[in-house]
Design a protein around this motif. Structure first.
Motif, short mmCIF file in Angstrom:
data_model
loop_
_atom_site.label_atom_id
_atom_site.label_comp_id
_atom_site.label_asym_id
_atom_site.label_seq_id
_atom_site.Cartn_x
_atom_site.Cartn_y
_atom_site.Cartn_z
N PRO A 105 0.77 -1.15 -0.04
CA PRO A 105 -0.08 -0.08 -0.07
C PRO A 105 0.87 1.33 0.01
O PRO A 105 0.52 2.28 -0.10
CB PRO A 105 -0.67 0.01 1.44
N VAL A 116 -2.24 3.26 -2.04
CA VAL A 116 -3.41 3.60 -1.33
C VAL A 116 -3.20 4.12 0.12
O VAL A 116 -3.81 5.21 0.64
CB VAL A 116 -4.42 2.61 -1.22
N ASN A 119 -2.25 7.82 0.07
CA ASN A 119 -3.36 8.97 -0.21
C ASN A 119 -4.11 8.90 0.96
O ASN A 119 -4.56 10.05 1.19
CB ASN A 119 -4.05 8.09 -1.41
N ILE A 266 -6.95 10.35 -0.75
CA ILE A 266 -7.89 9.28 -1.23
C ILE A 266 -9.25 9.77 -2.15
O ILE A 266 -9.50 8.98 -2.91
CB ILE A 266 -8.51 8.83 0.15
N TRP A 269 -7.51 9.95 -5.37
CA TRP A 269 -7.40 8.33 -5.86
C TRP A 269 -8.48 7.89 -6.40
O TRP A 269 -8.37 7.10 -7.50
CB TRP A 269 -6.74 7.62 -4.62
N ASN A 281 -11.30 -0.89 -7.62
CA ASN A 281 -10.38 0.27 -7.11
C ASN A 281 -11.43 0.99 -6.37
O ASN A 281 -11.28 1.56 -5.28
CB ASN A 281 -9.23 0.91 -7.52
N ALA A 285 -11.88 1.64 -2.47
CA ALA A 285 -11.68 2.99 -1.82
C ALA A 285 -12.77 3.51 -1.04
O ALA A 285 -12.96 4.03 0.04
CB ALA A 285 -11.62 4.22 -2.84
#
Length: 314
Positions: A105, A116, A119, A266, A269, A281, A285
């Motif tokens: 990550p 992630v 983010n 985030i 993203w 994804n 998220a």
């Protein structure tokens, strides 16, 4: 010699009193003996201690309902995936993608290609800055608005006017004033999360019992003593409720703000994955955003529970 016998008129009374005293003494002796017997019997035969059983019902209520709710969500998700001809990935496919995604990550392959984890951390940093500024301004403002009627009448119309404004409406103002995406996002978090803290703190101050303030007036306490010794302990449950609401609002706002401002976060993203048509994804998220928000709220609940106020614990 004549012997004369003298009978006193109080003799029968004295004899009667003596008889009564003897009877009372005998009754007292019997009562003491009976009481001692009962105490010996109680001491000799203690009640058997009952071993408390395990609370299976409590365990059932704690574990089973959340699992059923999660199973219901997964079931509906699977039905939607089948109904949309797999245009929305199902739970199993998304789980496999999540395993791959969270295996690393915190990778970095460029400014716009980061894991992630990075983010989420950048978004939390923005939330911390905006929320911290809102708390530093909102909580003292709430105390003053609740404490002084003039300020309450002055600011209530302004709060009622500005509070319902959408977070995205504040973002262009931030971009215009601060000339940068990152300070504009922090500004948006600040202006949207300040209202719950102001309102709840002011309501808590206004609900302090008048008797407390009368005692403070009689004792001629200073304003600082009134705030620290009377208002703050009474207002703390309301203030913590406002803080919880503000954190939820801040985490909500940052996702929308980052979608528009770009950068690392985030929200950006999610938007970037949409541009790449990577729906798996996006679903991951959504779960990440929800779990982070849940952890933030749980942390604040634990902090609030450290205090002994029943309103906070409930």
């Amino acid at each position: 010699m004549v012997s004369a016998v003298f009978h006193s008129p109080w003799a029968p009374v004295a004899e009667g009193n003596a008889i009564k005293k003897e009877a009372a003494h005998a009754d007292s002796t019997r009562a003491t003996a009976l009481k001692g017997t009962e105490m010996q019997a109680t001491t000799a035969t203690p009640a058997p201690a009952t071993k408390p059983g395990y609370d299976w019902r409590g365990l059932f209520l704690v574990v089973v309902p959340p699992l059923l709710g999660l199973a219901l969500l997964v079931g509906i998700w699977a039905l939607v995936s089948v109904g949309t001809a797999a245009s929305i990935p199902g739970p199993l496919e998304t789980w496999k993608q999540a395993v791959v995604l969270f295996s690393d990550p915190f990778y970095r392959k460029g400014p716009n290609d980061q894991g992630v984890g990075w983010n989420v951390l950048f978004s939390l940093e923005r939330v911390a800055l905006g929320f911290g500024l809102a708390a530093a301004v909102g909580i003292p403002a709430g105390f003053m608005i609740g404490r002084f009627e003039f300020l309450s009448r002055m600011f209530n119309p302004l709060i009622s006017l500005l509070r319902p404004v959408s977070p995205l409406a504040w973002l262009p103002i931030g971009l215009l004033v601060f000339k940068g995406a990152n300070p504009a996002a922090i500004w948006t978090i600040f202006i949207c999360s300040i209202w719950p803290m102001i309102i709840n703190t002011a309501v808590g101050v206004q609900r302090v019992p008048q008797d407390y303030m009368n005692v403070a007036r009689v004792l001629n306490l200073s304003e600082w003593k009134i705030v620290t010794k009377i208002l703050f302990p009474s207002v703390l449950p309301y203030m913590l409720t406002g803080v919880r609401l503000a954190v939820g609002t801040a985490w909500l706002v940052i996702v929308a703000a980052e979608m528009l401002t770009g950068g690392v976060g985030i929200g950006f993203w999610v938007w970037d994955e949409w541009n790449n048509l990577n729906v798996k994804n996006i679903i991951i998220a959504i779960f990440v955003i929800g779990i982070v928000g849940l952890v933030l709220e749980y942390a604040l609940i634990k902090i609030a529970s450290a205090f002994t106020f029943e309103e906070v614990k409930s």
